[in-house]
Design an enzyme around this catalytic site. Structure first.
Site, PDB file in Angstrom:
ATOM      1  N   ALA A  10      11.771 -20.989 -16.710  1.00  0.00           N
ATOM      2  CA  ALA A  10      11.355 -22.360 -16.355  1.00  0.00           C
ATOM      3  C   ALA A  10      11.077 -23.196 -17.597  1.00  0.00           C
ATOM      4  CB  ALA A  10      10.098 -22.302 -15.481  1.00  0.00           C
ATOM      5  N   ILE A  13      14.507 -23.788 -22.939  1.00  0.00           N
ATOM      6  CA  ILE A  13      15.863 -23.222 -23.031  1.00  0.00           C
ATOM      7  C   ILE A  13      16.331 -22.773 -21.645  1.00  0.00           C
ATOM      8  CG2 ILE A  13      17.245 -21.343 -24.034  1.00  0.00           C
ATOM      9  CD1 ILE A  13      15.412 -21.653 -26.563  1.00  0.00           C
ATOM     10  N   VAL A  63       5.616 -11.332 -17.394  1.00  0.00           N
ATOM     11  CA  VAL A  63       6.258 -10.132 -17.931  1.00  0.00           C
ATOM     12  C   VAL A  63       5.216  -9.121 -18.408  1.00  0.00           C
ATOM     13  CG1 VAL A  63       8.442 -11.201 -18.635  1.00  0.00           C
ATOM     14  CG2 VAL A  63       6.532 -11.166 -20.239  1.00  0.00           C
ATOM     15  N   LEU A  82      13.470 -14.506 -22.268  1.00  0.00           N
ATOM     16  CA  LEU A  82      13.037 -15.704 -23.004  1.00  0.00           C
ATOM     17  C   LEU A  82      11.517 -15.819 -23.056  1.00  0.00           C
ATOM     18  CD1 LEU A  82      15.281 -18.494 -21.341  1.00  0.00           C
ATOM     19  CD2 LEU A  82      15.811 -17.189 -23.390  1.00  0.00           C
ATOM     20  N   ALA A  84       7.874 -16.028 -23.752  1.00  0.00           N
ATOM     21  CA  ALA A  84       7.092 -15.765 -24.970  1.00  0.00           C
ATOM     22  C   ALA A  84       6.136 -16.910 -25.215  1.00  0.00           C
ATOM     23  CB  ALA A  84       8.023 -15.628 -26.184  1.00  0.00           C
ATOM     24  N   SER A 129      14.118 -15.105 -33.054  1.00  0.00           N
ATOM     25  CA  SER A 129      13.891 -16.342 -33.808  1.00  0.00           C
ATOM     26  C   SER A 129      14.232 -16.146 -35.276  1.00  0.00           C
ATOM     27  CB  SER A 129      12.413 -16.693 -33.676  1.00  0.00           C
ATOM     28  OG  SER A 129      12.008 -17.513 -34.731  1.00  0.00           O
ATOM     29  N   TYR A 192       3.491 -14.810 -34.889  1.00  0.00           N
ATOM     30  CA  TYR A 192       4.606 -15.109 -33.963  1.00  0.00           C
ATOM     31  C   TYR A 192       5.876 -14.392 -34.433  1.00  0.00           C
ATOM     32  CZ  TYR A 192       8.581 -17.670 -32.022  1.00  0.00           C
ATOM     33  OH  TYR A 192       9.778 -17.995 -31.438  1.00  0.00           O
ATOM     34  N   LYS A 196       8.205 -11.400 -32.737  1.00  0.00           N
ATOM     35  CA  LYS A 196       9.636 -11.531 -32.428  1.00  0.00           C
ATOM     36  C   LYS A 196      10.417 -10.350 -33.022  1.00  0.00           C
ATOM     37  CE  LYS A 196      10.938 -14.386 -30.150  1.00  0.00           C
ATOM     38  NZ  LYS A 196      10.801 -14.498 -28.668  1.00  0.00           N
ATOM     39  N   ASN A 221      16.169 -23.916 -35.149  1.00  0.00           N
ATOM     40  CA  ASN A 221      15.294 -24.937 -34.545  1.00  0.00           C
ATOM     41  C   ASN A 221      16.005 -25.599 -33.370  1.00  0.00           C
ATOM     42  OD1 ASN A 221      14.188 -24.601 -37.326  1.00  0.00           O
ATOM     43  ND2 ASN A 221      12.715 -26.065 -36.513  1.00  0.00           N
TER      44      ASN A 221
HETATM   45  N1  LIG Z   1      12.777 -23.538 -28.913  1.00  0.00           N
HETATM   46  C1  LIG Z   1      13.020 -23.044 -30.119  1.00  0.00           C
HETATM   47  O1  LIG Z   1      13.203 -23.787 -31.113  1.00  0.00           O
HETATM   48  C2  LIG Z   1      13.095 -21.556 -30.320  1.00  0.00           C
HETATM   49  C3  LIG Z   1      13.450 -21.079 -31.593  1.00  0.00           C
HETATM   50  C4  LIG Z   1      13.507 -19.702 -31.802  1.00  0.00           C
HETATM   51  C5  LIG Z   1      13.254 -18.837 -30.761  1.00  0.00           C
HETATM   52  N2  LIG Z   1      12.910 -19.320 -29.526  1.00  0.00           N
HETATM   53  C6  LIG Z   1      12.610 -18.337 -28.477  1.00  0.00           C
HETATM   54  O2  LIG Z   1      13.290 -18.715 -27.280  1.00  0.00           O
HETATM   55  C7  LIG Z   1      12.505 -18.350 -26.146  1.00  0.00           C
HETATM   56  C8  LIG Z   1      12.355 -19.543 -25.211  1.00  0.00           C
HETATM   57  O3  LIG Z   1      11.800 -20.616 -25.945  1.00  0.00           O
HETATM   58  P1  LIG Z   1      11.556 -22.054 -25.300  1.00  0.00           P
HETATM   59  O4  LIG Z   1      11.683 -23.028 -26.409  1.00  0.00           O
HETATM   60  O5  LIG Z   1      12.350 -22.201 -24.058  1.00  0.00           O
HETATM   61  O6  LIG Z   1      10.011 -21.916 -24.974  1.00  0.00           O
HETATM   62  P2  LIG Z   1       9.146 -22.546 -23.779  1.00  0.00           P
HETATM   63  O7  LIG Z   1       7.730 -22.392 -24.202  1.00  0.00           O
HETATM   64  O8  LIG Z   1       9.655 -23.886 -23.378  1.00  0.00           O
HETATM   65  O9  LIG Z   1       9.460 -21.553 -22.579  1.00  0.00           O
HETATM   66  C9  LIG Z   1       8.860 -20.287 -22.484  1.00  0.00           C
HETATM   67  C10 LIG Z   1       8.631 -20.024 -21.009  1.00  0.00           C
HETATM   68  O10 LIG Z   1       8.035 -18.738 -20.902  1.00  0.00           O
HETATM   69  C11 LIG Z   1       7.010 -18.813 -19.926  1.00  0.00           C
HETATM   70  N3  LIG Z   1       6.085 -17.713 -20.210  1.00  0.00           N
HETATM   71  C12 LIG Z   1       5.183 -17.604 -21.219  1.00  0.00           C
HETATM   72  N4  LIG Z   1       4.570 -16.413 -21.152  1.00  0.00           N
HETATM   73  C13 LIG Z   1       5.117 -15.766 -20.078  1.00  0.00           C
HETATM   74  C14 LIG Z   1       4.899 -14.499 -19.487  1.00  0.00           C
HETATM   75  N5  LIG Z   1       3.985 -13.629 -19.957  1.00  0.00           N
HETATM   76  N6  LIG Z   1       5.638 -14.130 -18.411  1.00  0.00           N
HETATM   77  C15 LIG Z   1       6.566 -14.996 -17.883  1.00  0.00           C
HETATM   78  N7  LIG Z   1       6.787 -16.227 -18.384  1.00  0.00           N
HETATM   79  C16 LIG Z   1       6.070 -16.594 -19.472  1.00  0.00           C
HETATM   80  C17 LIG Z   1       6.407 -20.198 -20.088  1.00  0.00           C
HETATM   81  O11 LIG Z   1       5.726 -20.624 -18.920  1.00  0.00           O
HETATM   82  C18 LIG Z   1       7.653 -21.016 -20.377  1.00  0.00           C
HETATM   83  O12 LIG Z   1       8.208 -21.528 -19.174  1.00  0.00           O
HETATM   84  C19 LIG Z   1      11.194 -17.795 -26.693  1.00  0.00           C
HETATM   85  O13 LIG Z   1      11.267 -16.397 -26.686  1.00  0.00           O
HETATM   86  C20 LIG Z   1      11.135 -18.298 -28.123  1.00  0.00           C
HETATM   87  O14 LIG Z   1      10.425 -17.396 -28.949  1.00  0.00           O
HETATM   88  C21 LIG Z   1      12.825 -20.663 -29.294  1.00  0.00           C
END
Ligand SMILES: NC(=O)c1ccc[n+]([C@@H]2O[C@H](COP(=O)([O-])OP(=O)(O)OC[C@H]3O[C@@H](n4cnc5c(N)ncnc54)[C@H](O)[C@@H]3O)[C@@H](O)[C@H]2O)c1
Length: 381
Positions: A10, A13, A63, A82, A84, A129, A192, A196, A221
C-alpha cells in the site's frame, strides 16, 4: 497462474507496482499495516485504490506477526517484499523498531518459507537499498576506473572544515566518484542501511538453501507520484515540494554539489515486474537507478521549475552526520539481467510529480521539526 504477495504494497512503490502486476493478469495479495507515519491517521484514500483494483486483495497486517504472514502466504507463488521502515535519520534513534520491522519481519518471512509454510512460493524479490554501499565507489582518477576505492565515512571534523569530498586516506587528495557496481564493497552507515543488508543476507541465504529463486533490487533515490508527503523522515522531493507550495526557501546542505541517482517510480515498478516474470530467476543483486548523478542543488532548482515557482534555493553549508556525498549506480546488470532501461527522464518525472503534488492536500512543513530532532541528537552541524 501466478499469485504474488506484495508486503508493504500500500506504500509508495507498491501503489505503482500492484496495479501493474494486476494489469498483467497476475493475482495480487497486499499485506500492509497502513503505518500512520506513511499514510497519515486516516488511510481511507489508500484503501480506495486497493479496494477498487480488480485482481487485488488487501490484508491489513504486519510482516512482524507470524499469524498475519501465515494467513497471507496461502496459495502464493512469489513474494515481493517491500514492507519496511525507511527513515535513515530516524533509524539512528529508533533502533529497536527498525530492527523489529525490517530484520525480524524478514526473518519471520524466511523462517516460514524455509519450514514449508508456503510450498508453492518459487521466488522472492526483495526491495533493498543503495544505502548498503555507504559512500559507494570512487577512484583516484576517472580515467583509471580499474582502481576502485570505497572510502570511509567523512568525519565530523572534515565536514566542519567544509571538506565535502571523500579523500584518499594516504594522500589526502579528493577522490572522484564512479558508478557503484553490485560487487563493490558494502559498508552501511545507518541502522536503516544495516537492516537492509541483513534483509539481503536473510533472503539470499534462505532462498539458496531452500531452492527458492530470488532477486535483490538495490533501489536508488526513488521519486514520483504517490510518495508520502506526510513522512518528514524520507523523500527530499516531498519535503521540498511542500516548502515550494508554502513559499518557503529550500535549504541545501553542504555546498549543494552532493549528488543522488533519482529514478522515477514507474521505472522501479517495471524492474520489479521483470524480476517477478523473468523465466529464470536472477538469483543476484541488481542496482535499480537512472545511472545519472544529479547534484542536490540542481534537483531543487529543477523542482522549482516543474512547479513554475521562483527559485528560492539557499546552500547553507550545514551537514548531517552519516549523509553520503554522492550516489550513482552502474545499471548495466539491470539491462543485462532484467532487460530494463529507465524510460522516464528527470524533467518528465518531475513534471509528473509536480502535477500530482499540486492536486494533494497541502501538508504541514515538517523539515524544521525533523532537523531540530537531529540537532538535539548532535547529528547535524
Ligand atoms: N522510496 C525509495 O527511495 C527507496 C529507496 C531504496 C529502497 N527502498 C525500499 O523499498 C521498499 C518500499 O519503499 P517505499 O518508498 O514504497 O516505502 P513506503 O514507506 O511508502 O511503503 C512501505 C509500506 O510498508 C508498510 N509497512 C511498514 N511496516 C510494515 C510491516 N511491519 N508489515 C506490513 N507493512 C508494513 C507501510 O504501511 C507502507 O505502506 C522499502 O523496503 C524501502 O526500504 C525505497
Amino acid at each position: 497462474m501466478q499469485t504474488v504477495l506484495v508486503t508493504g504494497g500500500a506504500g509508495f512503490i507498491g501503489s505503482h507496482l500492484v496495479p501493474l502486476l494486476a494489469e498483467r493478469g497476475i493475482s495480487v495479495r497486499v499485506l500492509d499495516t497502513l503505518a500512520p507515519q506513511i499514510h497519515g491517521m486516516l488511510p481511507g484514500r489508500t484503501l480506495d485504490w486497493l479496494a477498487n483494483t480488480p485482481g487485488v486483495e488487501f490484508v491489513r497486517g504486519s510482516v512482524a506477526s507470524e499469524a498475519d504472514l501465515k494467513a497471507s502466504l496461502d496459495g502464493i507463488t512469489a513474494v515481493v517484499h517491500l514492507a519496511a521502515e525507511t527513515g535513515t535519520g530516524q533509524s539512528m534513534y529508533e533502533i529497536d523498531r527498525y530492527c523489529r520491522e525490517n530484520v525480524q519481519g524478514t526473518a519471520l518471512l524466511m523462517h516460514l518459507l524455509a519450514n514449508g509454510a508456503a510450498p508453492s512460493v518459487q521466488r522472492v524479490v526483495l526491495a533493498s537499498s543503495r544505502s548498503v554501499y555507504g559512500e559507494g565507489a570512487y577512484t583516484y582518477d576517472e580515467a583509471a576506473d580499474s582502481i576502485r576505492i570505497t572510502p570511509s565515512f567523512r568525519t565530523a571534523e572534515a565536514l566542519r572544515a567544509g571538506q565535502w569530498e571523500p579523500v584518499c586516506p594516504k594522500t589526502g587528495t579528493a577522490l572522484k566518484v564512479v558508478p557503484t557496481r553490485e560487487d563493490d564493497r558494502t559498508a552501511p552507515a545507518s541502522i536503516y542501511a544495516a537492516t537492509k543488508l541483513m534483509q539481503e543476507d536473510l533472503v539470499r541465504i534462505t532462498c539458496e538453501s531452500a531452492g527458492i529463486g530470488h532477486a535483490i533490487l538495490r533501489l536508488q533515490n526513488v521519486y514520483g507520484e504517490g510518495q508520502s508527503l506526510n513522512n518528514p523522515y524520507t523523500g527530499i522531493l516531498s519535503i521540498f515540494s511542500t516548502r515550494i507550495r508554502r513559499g518557503l526557501e529550500l535549504p541545501i546542505f553542504e555546498d549543494g554539489m552532493e549528488s543522488r541517482d533519482f529514478v522515477h517510480v514507474s521505472d522501479v515498478a517495471g524492474a520489479f515486474v521483470a524480476a517477478v516474470e523473468a523465466e529464470t530467476s536472477a538469483n543476484c543483486v541488481i542496482n535499480v537507478g537512472s545511472g545519472v548523478a544529479t547534484p542536490v542543488v540542481e534537483i531543487a532548482r529543477a523542482l522549482c521549475k516543474a512547479f513554475d515557482a521562483h527559485e528560492n534555493v539557499r546552500v547553507t553549508g550545514q551537514f548531517r552526520l552519516g549523509d553520503i556525498r554522492h550516489n550513482v549506480a552502474d545499471i548495466s546488470r539491470l539491462r543485462e539481467r532484467l532487460g530494463q532501461v529507465p524510460a522516464v527522464s528527470l524533467s518528465e518525472g518531475l513534471r509528473r510529480f509536480a502535477t500530482w503534488v499540486s492536486k494533494q492536500p497541502l501538508p504541514e512543513d515538517q523539515l524544521g521539526r525533523a532537523n531540530e530532532e537531529l540537532a538535539r541528537r548532535k547529528m547535524m552541524g
